[in-house]
Design an enzyme around this catalytic site. Structure first.
Site, mmCIF file in Angstrom:
data_model
loop_
_atom_site.group_PDB
_atom_site.id
_atom_site.type_symbol
_atom_site.label_atom_id
_atom_site.label_comp_id
_atom_site.label_asym_id
_atom_site.label_seq_id
_atom_site.Cartn_x
_atom_site.Cartn_y
_atom_site.Cartn_z
ATOM 1 N N GLU A 53 -4.271 4.341 6.125
ATOM 2 C CA GLU A 53 -4.181 4.101 4.691
ATOM 3 C C GLU A 53 -4.704 5.332 3.945
ATOM 4 O OE1 GLU A 53 -5.179 0.116 3.302
ATOM 5 O OE2 GLU A 53 -6.399 1.060 1.751
ATOM 6 N N ARG A 62 0.831 -1.227 0.000
ATOM 7 C CA ARG A 62 0.000 0.000 0.000
ATOM 8 C C ARG A 62 0.862 1.272 0.000
ATOM 9 N NH1 ARG A 62 -2.466 -3.769 -0.765
ATOM 10 N NH2 ARG A 62 -4.231 -4.591 0.367
ATOM 11 N N SER A 108 -10.950 0.941 3.692
ATOM 12 C CA SER A 108 -10.069 0.678 4.834
ATOM 13 C C SER A 108 -9.400 1.982 5.245
ATOM 14 C CB SER A 108 -8.973 -0.318 4.468
ATOM 15 O OG SER A 108 -9.529 -1.495 3.982
HETATM 16 P P1 NAP Z 1 -9.146 -10.072 4.643
HETATM 17 O O1 NAP Z 1 -9.247 -10.915 3.422
HETATM 18 O O2 NAP Z 1 -10.023 -10.339 5.810
HETATM 19 O O3 NAP Z 1 -7.644 -10.027 5.119
HETATM 20 C C1 NAP Z 1 -7.282 -9.319 6.298
HETATM 21 C C2 NAP Z 1 -5.766 -9.219 6.369
HETATM 22 O O4 NAP Z 1 -5.195 -10.515 6.342
HETATM 23 C C3 NAP Z 1 -5.151 -8.451 5.217
HETATM 24 O O5 NAP Z 1 -4.017 -7.809 5.735
HETATM 25 C C4 NAP Z 1 -4.734 -9.534 4.260
HETATM 26 O O6 NAP Z 1 -3.593 -9.151 3.529
HETATM 27 C C5 NAP Z 1 -4.357 -10.656 5.214
HETATM 28 N N1 NAP Z 1 -4.640 -11.963 4.608
HETATM 29 C C6 NAP Z 1 -5.811 -12.646 4.607
HETATM 30 N N2 NAP Z 1 -5.667 -13.814 3.994
HETATM 31 C C7 NAP Z 1 -4.382 -13.889 3.591
HETATM 32 C C8 NAP Z 1 -3.622 -14.853 2.905
HETATM 33 N N3 NAP Z 1 -4.152 -16.010 2.517
HETATM 34 N N4 NAP Z 1 -2.339 -14.567 2.649
HETATM 35 C C9 NAP Z 1 -1.784 -13.405 3.035
HETATM 36 N N5 NAP Z 1 -2.444 -12.445 3.695
HETATM 37 C C10 NAP Z 1 -3.724 -12.686 3.978
HETATM 38 O O7 NAP Z 1 -9.295 -8.540 4.226
HETATM 39 P P2 NAP Z 1 -10.592 -7.664 3.935
HETATM 40 O O8 NAP Z 1 -10.548 -6.507 4.836
HETATM 41 O O9 NAP Z 1 -11.812 -8.505 3.809
HETATM 42 O O10 NAP Z 1 -10.234 -7.084 2.478
HETATM 43 C C11 NAP Z 1 -10.252 -7.927 1.358
HETATM 44 C C12 NAP Z 1 -9.067 -7.602 0.494
HETATM 45 O O11 NAP Z 1 -9.220 -6.297 -0.035
HETATM 46 C C13 NAP Z 1 -7.750 -7.640 1.251
HETATM 47 O O12 NAP Z 1 -6.774 -8.194 0.421
HETATM 48 C C14 NAP Z 1 -7.481 -6.166 1.518
HETATM 49 O O13 NAP Z 1 -6.113 -5.869 1.668
HETATM 50 C C15 NAP Z 1 -8.067 -5.560 0.260
HETATM 51 N N6 NAP Z 1 -8.373 -4.131 0.393
HETATM 52 C C16 NAP Z 1 -7.545 -3.260 -0.251
HETATM 53 C C17 NAP Z 1 -7.728 -1.902 -0.176
HETATM 54 C C18 NAP Z 1 -6.790 -0.978 -0.920
HETATM 55 O O14 NAP Z 1 -5.971 -1.416 -1.708
HETATM 56 N N7 NAP Z 1 -6.860 0.292 -0.703
HETATM 57 C C19 NAP Z 1 -8.791 -1.422 0.567
HETATM 58 C C20 NAP Z 1 -9.644 -2.329 1.212
HETATM 59 C C21 NAP Z 1 -9.405 -3.692 1.121
HETATM 60 P P3 NAP Z 1 -3.594 -8.093 2.321
HETATM 61 O O15 NAP Z 1 -3.989 -6.773 2.885
HETATM 62 O O16 NAP Z 1 -2.184 -8.114 1.867
HETATM 63 O O17 NAP Z 1 -4.529 -8.604 1.308
#
Ligand code: NAP
Length: 371
Positions: A367, A177, A259
Site C-alpha cells: 500500500e 486503495r 498499513s
Molecule cells: P479490520 O477492520 O480488521 O479489517 C481487516 C480487513 O477485513 C480489511 O480488508 C477490511 O476491509 C475487511 N473487513 C473487515 N470487516 C469487514 C466488513 N464488515 N465488511 C467488509 N470488509 C471487512 O482492519 P484494520 O486493519 O483494523 O483497519 C481498520 C480500518 O482502517 C479498515 O477498514 C482498513 O482498511 C482501514 N485502514 C485504511 C488505511 C488507508 O486507507 N490507507 C490504512 C490503515 C487502515 P477494508 O480494508 O475494505 O476496510
C-alpha cells in the site's frame, strides 16, 4: 516570486516512517503559482518530480534522490452552500454542502471540522494520518467507507501539459486503495484541491466488527431500530479514534507508515480452495458495504484480511528482524523500531510477502508508495 529551493535536504523528517535519504533539490509550495515555478525549475534541470504530502504512506530510498521533491502545502477550506453553481458540477440531491480543500491541509483536521459542523460522510475516516491531497491518490478507506464516496471532483496540475484540470469523481478511476493518480496515465497529475460533498443527515455506518462492538451497549440499551439513528456523528468519530488508538501505533512513538500492505482481493475459487485448507479464513465481499459475509452468498471477488494470514498461516505474529517489526496488535502495520534503513524495510517486507506467496499462492501488493 523566488522560491526557496534547498539542496541536499534530508527527507526522513518528512515521513512518518522516519526513513529516507536526501533530496538533490527540495521546495515547499503554498500556491499554484509556486508549484508552476517549481515545475519549471525541474524542467530546466531535467529532473524528475516527487510530491510529498504528510509523508505518511511513503518509503523513501536511502542515499540521494536525484529529483526535485515538492512538499505540498496549499492550504484553505472553502465551504460552498447549496444553490451555488461551482465549476459546472452539479450537486447531488442527497448532498447538502460542498467543501473545497487545499491539498496541503491535514486530513484529520478537516474531518474534525466536518464532524463539528455535523456534516456526514467522512466520520469513519477519522484519525487517518496524512494530507487531503493524498486522500484521493490512495482512495483512503476505513470501516466500510471510502473517500471516493464523498469526492465530487479533484483539481490537478498536469505537469505534462502545464494545465489546470478538474477531474470528476468518475475520471479519477477510484478502486480499492487505488486511483488514476497511482497509475501510469495519472503520474503527471499533481493534486491541488479536492471538493467533498457532504450531508446534513446521515446514517451511521457500523458494519465493521470493531465499530459495532464499540456501540454494542448503547444499541442494546435502547430499542433496536431506534438505536442506530440515535448515534451521533461526534460519537462515531470518538469511537473510531479510540479503536484506532488501541490498534494502530502512535506516530509520536513509532516510525510507521500505517498499513504497509493491501488486503488481498482474490477470486471466489481461490478463496474456496484456501478455505478448505484454512477453515477459519475470513473473507468479505470485495466491493460492497460488508453486510454479507461470504458464507451467506458467494460474491465473485473476496477480500481477505492479510492480518489473519500473517498471524494464522504464516505464524508471523510479532515477527521482527533487526530494526523492523510487524506491529503486535496489527501485523499489516510495519514499524521502524530503531534506525531502520529503507533497504532493511524492503528486505523485511519482501520476506513477509514471500511467506504469504509460499503458503497461500497470493501475491501481496504494497500500500505504501516507494520513491
Ligand atoms: P479490520 O477492520 O480488521 O479489517 C481487516 C480487513 O477485513 C480489511 O480488508 C477490511 O476491509 C475487511 N473487513 C473487515 N470487516 C469487514 C466488513 N464488515 N465488511 C467488509 N470488509 C471487512 O482492519 P484494520 O486493519 O483494523 O483497519 C481498520 C480500518 O482502517 C479498515 O477498514 C482498513 O482498511 C482501514 N485502514 C485504511 C488505511 C488507508 O486507507 N490507507 C490504512 C490503515 C487502515 P477494508 O480494508 O475494505 O476496510
Amino acid at each position: 516570486m523566488t522560491l526557496n529551493i534547498r539542496e541536499n535536504e534530508p527527507l526522513a523528517r518528512y515521513t512518518t516512517l522516519k526513513i529516507g535519504g536526501t533530496a538533490r533539490y527540495f521546495v515547499v509550495v503554498v500556491s499554484i503559482d509556486e508549484l508552476k515555478e517549481a515545475v519549471l525549475f525541474a524542467r530546466k534541470k531535467a529532473l524528475p518530480l516527487f510530491v510529498l504530502g504528510g509523508g505518511s504512506n511513503m518509503l523513501i530510498a536511502d542515499g540521494e534522490i536525484d529529483a526535485l521533491v515538492i512538499k505540498m502545502e496549499i492550504q484553505g477550506v472553502k465551504w460552498i452552500f447549496p444553490g451555488f453553481s461551482i465549476f459546472n458540477f452539479q450537486f447531488s440531491k442527497s448532498k447538502d454542502r460542498v467543501a473545497v480543500v487545499g491539498a496541503g491541509e491535514s486530513w484529520d483536521a478537516f474531518v474534525a471540522e466536518t464532524v463539528e459542523k455535523g456534516l456526514w460522510g467522512l466520520e469513519n475516516l477519522s484519525g487517518i494520518p496524512g494530507t487531503v491531497g493524498a486522500s484521493p491518490v490512495q482512495n483512503i478507506g476505513a470501516y466500510g467507507v471510502e473517500v471516493k464516496d464523498s469526492i465530487l471532483w479533484v483539481e490537478v496540475f498536469d505537469v505534462r501539459t502545464g494545465k489546470l484540470v478538474k477531474l470528476s469523481n468518475e475520471e479519477c478511476g477510484f478502486s480499492y486503495r487505488d486511483s488514476i493518480f497511482k497509475q501510469e496515465k495519472g503520474r503527471s497529475l499533481i493534486v491541488l484541491n479536492v471538493a467533498f460533498a457532504l450531508q446534513k443527515n446521515g446514517i451511521p455506518r457500523l458494519e465493521y466488527k470493531d465499530i459495532k462492538e464499540n456501540f454494542k451497549l448503547q444499541i442494546e440499551s435502547v430499542k433496536q431500530e431506534k438505536a442506530v439513528e440515535q448515534i451521533t456523528i461526534q460519537e462515531i468519530r470518538k469511537a473510531v479514534l479510540e479503536i484506532r488508538a488501541g490498534k494502530f501505533p502512535d506516530l509520536a512513538v513509532y516510525g510507521t507508515a500505517g498499513s504497509f500492505f493491501k488486503n488481498p482481493i482474490i477470486s471466489q475459487e481461490k478463496f474456496d480452495e484456501l478455505k478448505k485448507k484454512f477453515p477459519g479464513l475470513p473473507g468479505f465481499k470485495a466491493h460492497g458495504t460488508g453486510e454479507n459475509e461470504t458464507n451467506t452468498k458467494p460474491p465473485r471477488k473476496v477480500k481477505v484480511p492479510l492480518a489473519w494470514i500473517l498471524d494464522h498461516i504464516c505464524g508471523m505474529k510479532g515477527y521482527s528482524k533487526g530494526n523492523v517489526a510487524l506491529f503486535e496488535r496489527q501485523p499489516i502495520v510495519v514499524v521502524n523500531t530503531g534506525h531502520a534503513t529503507a533497504e532493511e524495510i524492503t528486505a523485511f517486507t519482501n520476506s513477509v510477502m514471500r511467506c504469504v506467496k509460499e503458503k497461500t499462492g497470493i501475491d501481496v501488493d504494497c500500500e505504501v508508495q516507494k520513491i
